[in-house]
Design an enzyme around this catalytic site. Structure first.
Site, PDB file in Angstrom:
ATOM      1  N   SER A  64       0.896  -1.143   0.070  1.00 53.88           N
ATOM      2  CA  SER A  64       0.220  -0.252   0.138  1.00 53.88           C
ATOM      3  C   SER A  64       0.719   1.289   0.108  1.00 53.88           C
ATOM      4  O   SER A  64       0.331   2.291  -0.311  1.00 53.88           O
ATOM      5  CB  SER A  64      -0.803  -0.084   1.144  1.00 53.88           C
ATOM      6  OG  SER A  64      -0.259  -0.207   2.522  1.00 53.88           O
ATOM      7  N   HIS A 121      -1.261   4.103   7.400  1.00 54.05           N
ATOM      8  CA  HIS A 121      -0.483   4.641   6.388  1.00 54.05           C
ATOM      9  C   HIS A 121      -0.213   5.972   6.597  1.00 54.05           C
ATOM     10  O   HIS A 121      -0.777   6.779   7.409  1.00 54.05           O
ATOM     11  CB  HIS A 121      -1.375   4.643   5.014  1.00 54.05           C
ATOM     12  CG  HIS A 121      -2.032   3.171   4.607  1.00 54.05           C
ATOM     13  ND1 HIS A 121      -3.127   2.831   5.133  1.00 54.05           N
ATOM     14  CD2 HIS A 121      -1.501   2.253   4.305  1.00 54.05           C
ATOM     15  CE1 HIS A 121      -3.432   1.695   4.593  1.00 54.05           C
ATOM     16  NE2 HIS A 121      -2.261   1.116   4.268  1.00 54.05           N
ATOM     17  N   ASP A 161      -4.022   7.437   8.557  1.00 49.76           N
ATOM     18  CA  ASP A 161      -5.337   6.654   9.168  1.00 49.76           C
ATOM     19  C   ASP A 161      -4.505   5.694   9.896  1.00 49.76           C
ATOM     20  O   ASP A 161      -5.357   4.860  10.530  1.00 49.76           O
ATOM     21  CB  ASP A 161      -5.796   5.992   8.115  1.00 49.76           C
ATOM     22  CG  ASP A 161      -4.876   5.131   7.081  1.00 49.76           C
ATOM     23  OD1 ASP A 161      -3.921   4.755   7.481  1.00 49.76           O
ATOM     24  OD2 ASP A 161      -5.449   4.441   6.348  1.00 49.76           O
TER      25      ASP A 161
END
Ligand SMILES: *[C@@H]1O[C@H](CO)[C@@H](O)[C@H](O)[C@H]1NC(C)=O
Ligand SMILES: *[C@@H]1O[C@H](CO)[C@@H](O)[C@H](O)[C@H]1NC(C)=O
Ligand SMILES: *[C@@H]1O[C@H](CO)[C@@H](O)[C@H](O)[C@H]1NC(C)=O
Ligand SMILES: *[C@@H]1O[C@H](CO)[C@@H](O)[C@H](O)[C@H]1NC(C)=O
Ligand SMILES: *[C@@H]1O[C@H](CO)[C@@H](O)[C@H](O)[C@H]1NC(C)=O
Length: 384
Positions: free
Chosen positions: A39, A348, A345
């Site tokens: 990610s 991340h 968040d």
């Protein structure tokens, strides 16, 4: 006499420097980037495969969801900007993609080692590094076929030029999820014992890309994964010794440091094996930990601050989600100013922290060899 002699020596030193300079300082003009990762560098594959990340993801830069687990641009986006290339289209994204200057095989939740389905509960995705490499092989042979068949310049305009696969920059940034899920499911000893296998599989991927014609590699090591605030959710009352003074899980950071130590040793061996490769090892750990340590000076809040989501005591509503708690609706809202936060968040990073990292690693000051990314095709380390 002494003056002239000195002047002459000075002059010849300048001449030598100039004589050596052209090859060493010449920009590589990479025509493309092929990226593999999770990610931290996924520009749309996870969204394409499993459904998009809703607003406020993407709010800062794209002003709409952009397939990135971030409020804006990722490190790979700043990397592309630095090389004057367009942002990378995600391999799994079928609409609006353009692969003329590379492709991005990274998928959120990806690991180096293939995981079984029991890992999915920790957000692990099935697109492990070996699968991303297989997808690259398919991509390359399919793109080369299409290029041959194309009859017009227009038809070719969204395809990579076949000769450019060997001139491209290959970037790898993966392994955080192996460490994260291992930390949740294995003992520390077991996780430690699993590192050599992670490194072997990582190295196999690089070897394979080399056999496929890749020559320039830019490898990010693991960041301080223990600093992600999500780790603290599991320890509302951390026992002494669990966290360092910045709120990072010490044991998990130590595992990341051990991974990095072993990776660096293997990268040095790889350079001898893959004689035509330029392999740059980039110490993102040091950069990220410096940001965490100096957050105040750099204008950021500390690592306990999460920009997006509702996190009060043991209630966690993810960024962008809505839940009913005791009959009232709770929204995982974003903060007012994401540029003051390191964590977007809880898992991340924000665009602001990726931007900071980009400014500290792309110029080569934390790279081995210490070359800026624009020159990562040169084999400087043979001369050092
Ligand atoms: C420098 O580049 C020139 C021309 O491109 C080439 O002939 C020469 O061998 C290169 N020198 C080194 C040290 O790589
Ligand atoms: C999945 O992996 C975990 C951890 O490695 C292991 O404990 C478990 O037995 C595996 N489950 C299956 C179904 O293979
Ligand atoms: C982080 O900042 C908050 C608010 O300023 C403070 O209460 C907390 O103690 C700090 N935590 C750490 C680990 O520095
Ligand atoms: C929900 O209500 C229960 C009972 O009144 C209370 O104990 C609990 O703290 C409440 N939860 C939240 C998140 O407010
Ligand atoms: C790279 O950039 C950082 C941050 O601006 C700076 O501190 C460092 O001196 C630079 N290094 C080089 C080699 O330019």
């Amino acid at each position: 006499m002494g003056f002239w002699k000195q002047l002459f020596i000075g002059f010849s030193l300048v001449l030598c420097a100039v004589g050596d300079a052209p090859n060493e300082s010449k920009d590589c003009s990479f025509p493309a980037i092929y990226n593999f990762g999770d990610s931290a560098s996924d520009t749309g594959s996870e969204s394409a495969a499993f459904g998009s990340l809703p607003l406020p993801y993407g709010e800062t830069f794209f002003h709409k969801p952009a397939g990135r687990a971030c409020d804006g641009r990722l490190l790979i986006d700043f990397l592309a900007e630095r090389l004057r290339l367009p942002y990378l289209s995600a391999y799994l994204n079928s609409l609006g993609s353009n692969y003329r200057h590379g492709a991005n095989f990274a998928v959120g939740g990806a690991t180096i080692r293939r995981q079984n389905a029991s890992a999915y509960q920790y957000g692990i995705s099935p697109f492990s590094l070996a699968i991303q490499i297989k997808q690259f092989d398919d991509f390359k042979s399919h793109a080369n076929d299409l290029y041959k068949q194309a009859k017009t310049t227009f038809e070719r305009s969204k395809l990579p030029v076949p000769e450019e696969f060997s001139k491209a920059l290959y970037t790898l940034d993966i392994g955080n999820n192996d460490l994260y899920v291992g930390f949740q499911t294995l003992s520390l000893d077991q996780l430690h014992a699993a590192i050599p296998d992670m490194i072997n599989q990582f190295v196999s991927a690089v070897q394979h890309l080399y056999q496929q014609g890749g020559r320039a590699f830019w490898i990010h090591n693991r960041g301080p994964v223990g600093c992600a605030p999500v780790n603290q959710f599991y320890h509302p009352h951390p026992p002494p010794g669990l966290l360092d003074k910045y709120g990072c899980v010490i044991a998990l950071n130590e595992i990341a440091a051990e991974f990095n130590k072993q990776l660096k040793v293997r990268v040095i061996k790889l350079r001898a094996e893959l004689s035509q490769a330029s392999i740059t090892y980039v110490d993102t750990y040091t950069a990220a930990y410096a940001l965490i340590r100096n957050h105040e000076k750099e204008g950021f809040k500390n690592m306990t601050a999460i920009c997006c989501g509702y996190h009060v005591k043991s209630v966690h509503v993810p960024c962008g989600a809505k839940t009913s708690i005791n009959g009232s609706e709770v929204y995982g809202a974003p903060c007012k100013d994401p540029s003051k936060y390191i964590s977007w968040d809880g898992v991340h990073s924000t665009e602001a922290s990726y931007h900071w990292l980009a400014n500290h690693i792309l110029n080569g000051s934390l790279s081995d060899p210490p070359v800026p990314i624009t020159q990562a095709c040169h084999k400087h380390y043979n001369k050092l």
